[in-house]
Design an enzyme around this catalytic site. Sequence first.
Site, PDB file in Angstrom:
ATOM      1  N   HIS A   1       2.278 -40.339  68.408  1.00 57.05           N
ATOM      2  CA  HIS A   1       2.505 -40.253  69.494  1.00 57.05           C
ATOM      3  C   HIS A   1       2.135 -38.615  69.893  1.00 57.05           C
ATOM      4  O   HIS A   1       1.261 -38.254  71.249  1.00 57.05           O
ATOM      5  CB  HIS A   1       3.130 -40.818  70.334  1.00 57.05           C
TER       6      HIS A   1
ATOM      7  N   HIS B   1       7.291 -32.892  73.993  1.00 55.06           N
ATOM      8  CA  HIS B   1       7.659 -33.417  75.444  1.00 55.06           C
ATOM      9  C   HIS B   1       8.661 -34.341  75.649  1.00 55.06           C
ATOM     10  O   HIS B   1       9.568 -34.548  76.783  1.00 55.06           O
ATOM     11  CB  HIS B   1       6.273 -33.879  76.155  1.00 55.06           C
ATOM     12  N   ASP B   2       9.583 -34.992  74.189  1.00 54.04           N
ATOM     13  CA  ASP B   2      10.025 -36.201  74.801  1.00 54.04           C
ATOM     14  C   ASP B   2      11.011 -35.979  73.526  1.00 54.04           C
ATOM     15  O   ASP B   2      11.709 -37.036  73.778  1.00 54.04           O
ATOM     16  CB  ASP B   2       9.574 -37.301  73.750  1.00 54.04           C
TER      17      ASP B   2
ATOM     18  N   GLU C   1      14.369 -35.709  76.004  1.00 59.24           N
ATOM     19  CA  GLU C   1      14.976 -37.136  76.234  1.00 59.24           C
ATOM     20  C   GLU C   1      15.062 -38.019  74.914  1.00 59.24           C
ATOM     21  O   GLU C   1      16.243 -38.902  75.627  1.00 59.24           O
ATOM     22  CB  GLU C   1      13.662 -37.820  77.259  1.00 59.24           C
ATOM     23  N   ASP C   2      14.535 -37.775  74.755  1.00 52.22           N
ATOM     24  CA  ASP C   2      15.266 -38.872  72.837  1.00 52.22           C
ATOM     25  C   ASP C   2      15.476 -38.453  71.962  1.00 52.22           C
ATOM     26  O   ASP C   2      15.917 -39.308  70.963  1.00 52.22           O
ATOM     27  CB  ASP C   2      13.660 -39.264  71.982  1.00 52.22           C
TER      28      ASP C   2
ATOM     29  N   ASP D   1       0.653 -36.742  77.834  1.00 50.14           N
ATOM     30  CA  ASP D   1       1.595 -38.538  77.456  1.00 50.14           C
ATOM     31  C   ASP D   1       1.173 -39.435  78.443  1.00 50.14           C
ATOM     32  O   ASP D   1       1.608 -40.219  77.084  1.00 50.14           O
ATOM     33  CB  ASP D   1       3.306 -37.598  77.546  1.00 50.14           C
TER      34      ASP D   1
END
Length: 193
Positions: free
Chosen positions: A54, A80-81, A84-85, A137
């Site tokens: 991704h 970018h993640d 958050e992850d 994204d």
Amino acid sequence: MEIFTSWPSWRHAEVPLTRALPATTVDALREAVAFAGRWHGAQQRPTGRPYVEHLLEALEVAVAGAGIDDRDVLVAIVLHDVLEDTPCTEQEIARRFGDRVGELVRWVTKPRGAAKGDYLGSLVKAPQQAVLVKLADRVSNVQELQRMSWRFQRRYYLQTVAYIMPLAGAHPWFAQWYGEWRRHWRRVERWPA
């Protein structure tokens, strides 16, 4: 509507990136992909594919599609993640890649406990570089939406139309891509609630 799935690994991405970008940017992206890979570890996409795919798809969208060459924006796309992850912190990103990258990643990170609509709506206040990160994204996420359950497809489609497409209006390549995507998915708008 162009689909961006040609860079499933760094090995696939490196040559086209080297042709399109300065060597220092490619070096930063190589480091960012390795960094994201360490933090995301064995995480998978909902389709069961490795999560790093991704991140590389979003990077391909930005470089091969939108023609973005800003080093910090591209590195933020890869990362970018991570906030958050994973347990990674903004300070760790800033220490490794600079304050601007840390700030861009923070802008596109949904705060814990925040409603998705509130978070997406807040992006109208984001710097345009952060908007570019989110647009790339979301292209990666929606380009093959048909692989998901119909309930997910409908929800994600409606979120994209309501929150993401207005952000794309200021960026001609993204505006065109999302316009074509919406025409392709128009049938979803008629689905029952």
